[in-house]
Design a protein around this motif. Structure first.
Motif, PDB file in Angstrom:
ATOM      1  N   GLY A  35      53.013  34.387  79.809  1.00 25.92           N
ATOM      2  CA  GLY A  35      51.754  35.115  79.762  1.00 25.92           C
ATOM      3  C   GLY A  35      50.687  34.581  80.693  1.00 25.92           C
ATOM      4  N   SER A  36      50.910  33.419  81.290  1.00 27.01           N
ATOM      5  CA  SER A  36      49.916  32.822  82.181  1.00 27.01           C
ATOM      6  C   SER A  36      49.998  33.429  83.580  1.00 27.01           C
ATOM      7  N   GLY A  37      48.981  33.134  84.387  1.00 25.77           N
ATOM      8  CA  GLY A  37      49.010  33.567  85.774  1.00 25.77           C
ATOM      9  C   GLY A  37      50.140  32.915  86.547  1.00 25.77           C
ATOM     10  N   ALA A  38      50.398  31.631  86.260  1.00 24.13           N
ATOM     11  CA  ALA A  38      51.487  30.936  86.950  1.00 24.13           C
ATOM     12  C   ALA A  38      52.833  31.551  86.606  1.00 24.13           C
ATOM     13  N   ASN A  39      53.040  31.846  85.328  1.00 29.53           N
ATOM     14  CA  ASN A  39      54.297  32.451  84.898  1.00 29.53           C
ATOM     15  C   ASN A  39      54.459  33.850  85.484  1.00 29.53           C
ATOM     16  N   LEU A  40      53.362  34.586  85.562  1.00 28.46           N
ATOM     17  CA  LEU A  40      53.418  35.920  86.158  1.00 28.46           C
ATOM     18  C   LEU A  40      53.787  35.825  87.632  1.00 28.46           C
ATOM     19  N   LEU A  62      56.899  44.795  84.823  1.00 23.67           N
ATOM     20  CA  LEU A  62      57.071  43.347  84.916  1.00 23.67           C
ATOM     21  C   LEU A  62      55.939  42.624  84.182  1.00 23.67           C
ATOM     22  N   VAL A  63      54.706  43.111  84.356  1.00 22.37           N
ATOM     23  CA  VAL A  63      53.555  42.488  83.692  1.00 22.37           C
ATOM     24  C   VAL A  63      53.650  42.664  82.182  1.00 22.37           C
ATOM     25  N   THR A  64      53.953  43.879  81.746  1.00 23.03           N
ATOM     26  CA  THR A  64      54.058  44.139  80.304  1.00 23.03           C
ATOM     27  C   THR A  64      55.174  43.313  79.681  1.00 23.03           C
ATOM     28  N   ASP A  65      56.307  43.217  80.365  1.00 30.50           N
ATOM     29  CA  ASP A  65      57.426  42.419  79.848  1.00 30.50           C
ATOM     30  C   ASP A  65      57.045  40.945  79.753  1.00 30.50           C
ATOM     31  N   SER A  66      56.237  40.468  80.712  1.00 20.27           N
ATOM     32  CA  SER A  66      55.766  39.089  80.669  1.00 20.27           C
ATOM     33  C   SER A  66      54.943  38.845  79.409  1.00 20.27           C
ATOM     34  N   PHE A  67      54.062  39.788  79.082  1.00 18.32           N
ATOM     35  CA  PHE A  67      53.247  39.664  77.880  1.00 18.32           C
ATOM     36  C   PHE A  67      54.084  39.803  76.605  1.00 18.32           C
ATOM     37  N   ARG A  68      55.099  40.636  76.630  1.00 22.92           N
ATOM     38  CA  ARG A  68      55.935  40.772  75.435  1.00 22.92           C
ATOM     39  C   ARG A  68      56.675  39.467  75.143  1.00 22.92           C
ATOM     40  N   GLU A  69      57.164  38.811  76.194  1.00 19.03           N
ATOM     41  CA  GLU A  69      57.809  37.515  75.977  1.00 19.03           C
ATOM     42  C   GLU A  69      56.796  36.498  75.461  1.00 19.03           C
ATOM     43  N   PHE A  70      55.578  36.569  75.985  1.00 18.77           N
ATOM     44  CA  PHE A  70      54.507  35.704  75.512  1.00 18.77           C
ATOM     45  C   PHE A  70      54.275  35.893  74.011  1.00 18.77           C
ATOM     46  N   ARG A 112      44.243  43.671  80.659  1.00 23.41           N
ATOM     47  CA  ARG A 112      44.073  43.926  79.228  1.00 23.41           C
ATOM     48  C   ARG A 112      44.888  45.127  78.760  1.00 23.41           C
ATOM     49  N   GLU A 113      45.071  46.151  79.605  1.00 21.67           N
ATOM     50  CA  GLU A 113      45.842  47.324  79.182  1.00 21.67           C
ATOM     51  C   GLU A 113      47.306  46.965  78.995  1.00 21.67           C
ATOM     52  N   GLN A 114      47.871  46.202  79.914  1.00 24.32           N
ATOM     53  CA  GLN A 114      49.262  45.769  79.765  1.00 24.32           C
ATOM     54  C   GLN A 114      49.409  44.835  78.559  1.00 24.32           C
ATOM     55  N   LEU A 115      48.403  43.994  78.317  1.00 14.37           N
ATOM     56  CA  LEU A 115      48.419  43.121  77.146  1.00 14.37           C
ATOM     57  C   LEU A 115      48.363  43.947  75.872  1.00 14.37           C
ATOM     58  N   ARG A 116      47.504  44.957  75.854  1.00 19.75           N
ATOM     59  CA  ARG A 116      47.403  45.829  74.679  1.00 19.75           C
ATOM     60  C   ARG A 116      48.735  46.520  74.397  1.00 19.75           C
ATOM     61  N   GLN A 117      49.383  47.035  75.442  1.00 15.64           N
ATOM     62  CA  GLN A 117      50.674  47.714  75.267  1.00 15.64           C
ATOM     63  C   GLN A 117      51.732  46.752  74.730  1.00 15.64           C
ATOM     64  N   ALA A 118      51.751  45.536  75.254  1.00 15.51           N
ATOM     65  CA  ALA A 118      52.738  44.553  74.808  1.00 15.51           C
ATOM     66  C   ALA A 118      52.521  44.192  73.342  1.00 15.51           C
ATOM     67  N   LEU A 119      51.279  44.016  72.943  1.00 14.17           N
ATOM     68  CA  LEU A 119      50.973  43.690  71.552  1.00 14.17           C
ATOM     69  C   LEU A 119      51.368  44.823  70.617  1.00 14.17           C
ATOM     70  N   LEU A 120      51.039  46.050  71.005  1.00 11.67           N
ATOM     71  CA  LEU A 120      51.410  47.204  70.176  1.00 11.67           C
ATOM     72  C   LEU A 120      52.922  47.299  70.009  1.00 11.67           C
ATOM     73  N   ALA A 121      53.642  47.050  71.101  1.00 10.29           N
ATOM     74  CA  ALA A 121      55.105  47.122  71.051  1.00 10.29           C
ATOM     75  C   ALA A 121      55.685  46.079  70.109  1.00 10.29           C
ATOM     76  N   GLU A 122      54.960  44.982  69.907  1.00  8.19           N
ATOM     77  CA  GLU A 122      55.434  43.903  69.034  1.00  8.19           C
ATOM     78  C   GLU A 122      54.774  43.948  67.653  1.00  8.19           C
ATOM     79  N   GLY A 123      53.975  45.005  67.404  1.00 12.45           N
ATOM     80  CA  GLY A 123      53.392  45.182  66.077  1.00 12.45           C
ATOM     81  C   GLY A 123      52.070  44.484  65.847  1.00 12.45           C
ATOM     82  N   TYR A 124      51.313  44.193  66.921  1.00 10.52           N
ATOM     83  CA  TYR A 124      50.025  43.521  66.809  1.00 10.52           C
ATOM     84  C   TYR A 124      48.902  44.409  67.357  1.00 10.52           C
TER      85      TYR A 124
END
Length: 300
Positions: free
Chosen positions: A164-169, A234-242, A268-280
Motif C-alpha cells: 500500500g505504500s508509494g515504494a511498494n506501488l 494495479l493500484v487497486t490490487d496493491s491496496f487490496r493486498e494492503f 483515495r478512489e482506488q483505496l475506497r474501491q479496495a476497501l469496499l471489495a474487502e468489506g470495509y
C-alpha cells in the motif's frame, strides 16, 4: 496562554505547526479566545536512521531560524509544549528524541516524542475508536481505541512488506512495466517523461541510496496513467493486498478505515474501491496529519 509546537515527521520532510492561544479583544466589552497557527517545514527527522548531530543541525539550522524569522528570537525561548510525532520514534528512542528537543528548546514546559503512527491515529480518529493508516513513502496501520494503539500489524519495510505504500506501488509498477503486463504506450510515456531506461532504473534501485524514495517518487507518473485500465487495476490490487495483510488481522470490519499520506490522498478512489471489495468503509483521508493534530489542539 498555551503555545504548542507540533511536528509530524516522515521519511522526507517534517511538517511543523506553532499554535498560539490568546485572547482577542473584539470590542470594549467582549473578548474571545482564539488560536493562531503558523506552519513550517524542515527535512525529515528520524532518530532510528539519523545520528544526534544531524538531528541537532536540522533543529538549530532549519527549524529555529524559521521560528525566529516569524516571531523574533523570543519564539525559541518560550515555555512551549512540544508534541513530536515521527517515523523511527520507537519506544526505546522516545527519550533520545525528547532530550534533543529539550536541548534545542531548553525553556519548553513539556516535551513528548511519539511514533508517527500514534500521531496519525490521533489526527484521524480524535478520541474515537478506529483503524488508522499511513500511506506515503512507507505504510503502517493500527487499531486505535481513542487513546492508545492497541494493535499494530508490522509494516516490515519496503523490502519485506510495506504493502500500500508509494515504494511498494513503485515496485509493482516497474515489475509490470518491464515484464510487459502494461500497454507499450505506458512504457513509452514513462521513458519519455522520466528520461529513465530499464538500465537506469536498475541502477537507481540497486546501486544508489534511498531506493524507497525513488520507488515512491514514481507514483507521480503512475497517477497520470490511471485512465489506463491495467494501471488502475494495479493500484487497486496493491491496496487490496494492503487490506488483506495489514487490516484484516484486526478483525474489525465494523470500524471505518481512515488514512493519511500522499498515496492515500491522491489514490483515495482506488483505496475506497479496495476497501469496499474487502468489506470495509473508507473514513477520513488527509494528505498530512498535521491539520488533524492542530484541530485537536484547537478543540482542546
Amino acid at each position: 496562554m498555551r503555545t504548542i509546537l507540533i511536528a509530524d515527521s516522515g521519511s522526507t520532510k517534517t511538517d511543523w505547526a506553532l499554535v498560539n492561544g490568546q485572547w482577542i479583544m473584539e470590542n470594549e466589552e467582549t473578548s474571545n479566545f482564539k488560536h493562531q497557527t503558523s506552519n513550517f517545514k524542515t527535512q525529515g527527522i528520524n532518530p532510528f536512521h539519523m545520528d544526534e548531530d544531524t538531528i541537532r543541525r536540522i533543529l538549530n539550522e532549519e527549524l529555529k531560524p524559521q521560528l525566529e524569522q516569524c516571531y523574533g528570537k523570543a519564539a525559541t525561548h518560550q515555555q512551549l509544549d512540544i508534541c513530536f510525532y515521527g517515523s523511527g520514534v520507537r519506544p526505546e528512542l522516545e527519550v533520545k528524541m525528547e532530550l534533543l528537543l529539550r536541548e534545542a528548546f531548553p525553556e519548553a514546559q513539556t516535551v513528548e516524542a511519539k511514533s508517527d503512527l500514534l500521531g496519525a491515529a490521533r489526527a484521524l480518529c480524535g478520541h474515537d475508536e478506529g483503524i488508522a493508516c499511513i500511506l506515503g513513502t512507507g505504510a503502517n496501520t493500527c487499531l486505535f481505541d481513542g487513546s492508545h494503539i492497541v494493535m499494530n500489524t508490522p509494516a516490515l519495510g519496503y523490502v519485506l512488506g510495506d504493502e500500500g505504500s508509494g515504494a511498494n506501488l513503485g515496485i509493482r509498477f516497474l515489475n509490470a512495466l518491464y515484464k510487459n503486463r502494461l500497454p507499450h504506450e505506458v512504457r513509452e510515456a514513462f521513458e519519455q517523461q522520466t528520461g529513465l531506461t530499464m538500465t537506469d532504473v536498475i541502477h537507481r534501485v540497486y546501486r544508489e541510496p534511498l531506493a524507497n524514495r525513488f520507488l515512491a517518487s514514481l507514483s507521480t507518473f503512475i497517477h497520470t496513467q490511471l485512465a489506463v485500465v491495467e494501471v488502475s487495476r494495479l493500484v487497486t490490487d496493491s491496496f487490496r493486498e494492503f487490506v488483506q495483510k495489514n487490516i484484516l488481522p484486526y478483525g474489525r470490519r465494523d470500524l471505518q478505515v481512515s488514512a493519511v499520506g500522499s498515496i492515500a490522498f491522491y489514490y483515495r478512489e482506488q483505496l475506497r474501491q479496495a476497501l469496499l471489495a474487502e468489506g470495509y468503509r473508507l473514513g477520513k483521508v488527509m494528505r498530512s496529519p498535521i491539520e488533524g493534530l492542530v484541530q485537536m489542539e484547537h478543540l482542546g
